[in-house]
Scaffold this motif. Sequence first.
Motif, PDB file in Angstrom:
ATOM      1  N   LEU A 118      -1.730   0.238   5.000  1.00 34.23           N
ATOM      2  CA  LEU A 118      -2.549  -0.851   5.540  1.00 34.23           C
ATOM      3  C   LEU A 118      -1.867  -1.413   6.779  1.00 34.23           C
ATOM      4  CD1 LEU A 118      -4.126  -3.721   3.436  1.00 34.23           C
ATOM      5  CD2 LEU A 118      -3.036  -4.186   5.607  1.00 34.23           C
ATOM      6  N   ASP A 222       1.541  -9.816  -3.769  1.00 35.30           N
ATOM      7  CA  ASP A 222       2.473  -9.173  -2.855  1.00 35.30           C
ATOM      8  C   ASP A 222       3.092 -10.274  -2.005  1.00 35.30           C
ATOM      9  OD1 ASP A 222       2.960  -6.116  -1.937  1.00 35.30           O
ATOM     10  OD2 ASP A 222       3.219  -7.463  -0.223  1.00 35.30           O
ATOM     11  N   ASP A 224       3.194 -10.029   1.104  1.00 34.80           N
ATOM     12  CA  ASP A 224       2.315 -10.030   2.274  1.00 34.80           C
ATOM     13  C   ASP A 224       0.913 -10.446   1.837  1.00 34.80           C
ATOM     14  OD1 ASP A 224       2.032  -8.588   5.247  1.00 34.80           O
ATOM     15  OD2 ASP A 224       0.197  -8.538   4.053  1.00 34.80           O
ATOM     16  N   THR A 227      -1.843  -7.677   2.158  1.00 36.56           N
ATOM     17  CA  THR A 227      -1.726  -6.665   1.111  1.00 36.56           C
ATOM     18  C   THR A 227      -2.163  -7.222  -0.235  1.00 36.56           C
ATOM     19  OG1 THR A 227       0.129  -5.646   2.295  1.00 36.56           O
ATOM     20  CG2 THR A 227      -0.143  -5.068  -0.034  1.00 36.56           C
ATOM     21  N   ARG A 231      -5.208  -5.663  -2.521  1.00 37.04           N
ATOM     22  CA  ARG A 231      -5.020  -5.212  -3.899  1.00 37.04           C
ATOM     23  C   ARG A 231      -6.006  -5.896  -4.838  1.00 37.04           C
ATOM     24  NH1 ARG A 231      -0.492  -2.518  -5.286  1.00 37.04           N
ATOM     25  NH2 ARG A 231      -0.545  -3.438  -7.368  1.00 37.04           N
TER      26      ARG A 231
END
Length: 273
Positions: A118, A222, A224, A227, A231
Amino acid sequence: KAIVGANAFQHESGIHQDGMIKDKSTYEIMTPESIGLMRGESQSGAGIVLGKHSGRNAVGTRLRELGYDLDIDKLNAVFARFKEVAEKKKGGLDDDDLESLVSDQAGSMNELWRVTGLQATTGMSGIPTATVKMIGPDGIERYVSATGTGPVDAVYKAIDQIMGVEVILESYSMNAVNEGIEALASTRVVVAPKSGGPNDRFAFDAQTSMLKEKKFSGSGSDTDIITSSARAYVSAINKLLSWHKRRMTNGADDNSGIADAVAVQGEEPVVVN
């Protein structure tokens, strides 16, 4: 030479942690209690700091103390995510971080799709753009680039194109699991199939004997936030596709969830079990 400080009785190495769990005298010739430091039951009662050097035994021991009795496959999945996050998060993971990872992995045990790459760009003068790579049920890695009103919107549009779905994002929420600049972000989304789309389905409500719109939730975590958001979104859509698959008539529709995404050239397919 005397060794002093807050970390004098802390252990992050996997070998040291395993030894401390089995017998505290293995690596401590004196106890913290002997100098007035009451360690108690925190950190598994052995001064364990769960970081990038920690082993599976230390993580599994702490999860059992928190009430999570996971089988070996689930523990391996949680431990794999733990190592990914621990590589990026300084200072180790605390109990809240661990519980967030368990919740994250609980929604991905039967995943059809998973994000393998990503990249998102955004700014005040540019157009938010995201490139997402995913591996699907056929084991082939695909990628798509998309633009959006923001980086998360661009990522979600790319995921929609790869997975071949049309959904409405009903809700999106994000919380910091703990404090600090390196806090773990936990994201939760709720999606519903778009009316007239390829996955448009209604569920039968046994209590009211009426058809109702089916919604699916997903969570992700995460360090981040982009991210974490990806997810959570993929987790929700995986549930949608799994639900759709169970209710399809054999051969009635294309259930692959694969749209017009481009397969990555020159790479061998990776089968996701």
